[in-house]
Design an enzyme around this catalytic site. Sequence first.
Site, mmCIF file in Angstrom:
data_model
loop_
_atom_site.group_PDB
_atom_site.id
_atom_site.type_symbol
_atom_site.label_atom_id
_atom_site.label_comp_id
_atom_site.label_asym_id
_atom_site.label_seq_id
_atom_site.Cartn_x
_atom_site.Cartn_y
_atom_site.Cartn_z
ATOM 1 N N ASP A 184 8.947 -2.091 -8.444
ATOM 2 C CA ASP A 184 9.244 -0.529 -8.842
ATOM 3 C C ASP A 184 10.180 0.249 -7.755
ATOM 4 O O ASP A 184 10.908 0.914 -8.270
ATOM 5 C CB ASP A 184 7.772 0.190 -8.599
ATOM 6 C CG ASP A 184 6.788 -0.432 -9.739
ATOM 7 O OD1 ASP A 184 7.186 -1.622 -10.152
ATOM 8 O OD2 ASP A 184 5.896 0.359 -10.068
ATOM 9 N N GLU A 413 -2.938 -7.858 -3.815
ATOM 10 C CA GLU A 413 -1.829 -7.511 -4.697
ATOM 11 C C GLU A 413 -0.552 -8.056 -3.705
ATOM 12 O O GLU A 413 0.453 -8.657 -4.531
ATOM 13 C CB GLU A 413 -1.987 -6.159 -4.839
ATOM 14 C CG GLU A 413 -0.735 -5.834 -5.690
ATOM 15 C CD GLU A 413 -0.551 -4.165 -5.988
ATOM 16 O OE1 GLU A 413 0.138 -3.592 -6.822
ATOM 17 O OE2 GLU A 413 -1.596 -3.464 -5.508
#
Length: 448
Positions: A184, A413
Amino acid sequence: MLDRPAPTAAAALTLRRGAARVLIDNWTGSSTVPSRTLYPHQWSWDSAFIAIGLRHLSARRAQRELESLLAGQWADGRIPHIVFNPALPPDAYFPSPDFWQSSSTGRAAGAPPSPETSGIVQPPVHALAAWLVHRADPAESRRRGFLTRVYPRLVAWHDYLLTRRDLGGAGLAAVVHPWEPGMDNSPCWDRALQRVEPAAPDAFHRADLNHGNPADRPTDLDYGRYVRLAADYREAHYDDRVARHRFAVEDPCFNALLIVSELALADMARDLGRDGAPHRTRADELTGRLVSRLWDDTAGLFRVRDLATDTLVDERSVTGLVPLVVPHLPDDLVKRLREALDGPHFKAASTWLVPSYDLTGHAFDPQRYWRGPAWFNTAWLIQRGLRTHGLGTDAERLRQGFLAEAARSEFAEYVDPATGAARGARRFSWTAALTLDLLRSDPEESTP
């Protein structure tokens, strides 16, 4: 560098049980959320990676994972990056269904009346996932007609990318939002994002900060630009033929996964009694374009191409290493990429994982999302690529590093590449799923 010992049988069993528990806990009944807190809906490339791991627990559940995602596919072929769970309140995540307005604003582009989805996409790893899921239990797959149903949908998905998204006119797929390549807020997007006027701060509320550490997440300035780009795309009714894309780049990882998935479509076609040659031809052509358009021989890795300026972006990122996963990459490029992995820009000796951005780069941040931390899905792809090209020792070292950090971080993550400190969400689904895949008894099982 000393190799880490492989986990003992008892440790591997504990790790397997822990990974399975994450996937069980994150299962919604039809799909798996990446995280119960930070990401409470279904994400596109997450579900592909999750299915790859789920096949080791239940091939049928892995099939359902992909089928659930494909239920949100648009008539123009795109697979949206989020399929929203209607049982959750609108403010559970932002941008919400009310922001994207897919069933109304996206109707002309082929958005389904339900479920509600986003309007952008994520990397096309789905066909590879579907093929691996089929191979996990071919009899069950054939009994349910799994390949028969998903193959034409995946063909339409690739066709969308190579027609509507060939914005550079050179035969590669372009991405039109930083969320689309999945990395992102990579520094690779910074230059292009400077051309985007951010949305006003009072125009949106960041639900991600309700569950995520602000130091780990994109800045408010970057988020404002993400919102502006998504809103502009929505106002163009998600029509790539008329949208004015102020952000448009060709990304190496995105296109490498398209190549690998084309080869998976060839295998699917053969299994279904069809001709797989057109897919293999397309994969070969895409490989040539990937090399000619995005390879930087001076840097020894692939670069992002900014289509506004038609120039390569001068940043070293993990996206430039993922093309190792392409089977027919020229040998000299494979050698250079292996050298890059072991060089000063990406060699994180403490964790053995691969940082998402150049360790010596001006924008390196070991904590903030894709600006430095090491991710487990890119490690999985790179170790697969190393094994594909016969670099088994390097692949095994990365596999052992992956398993050690997944266990130590409780399936985080992502992690700090130097210290291994867990960052982002914990009990993250694709980390758990890919742990299951790398714990399989035969390390060669899922390579070409």
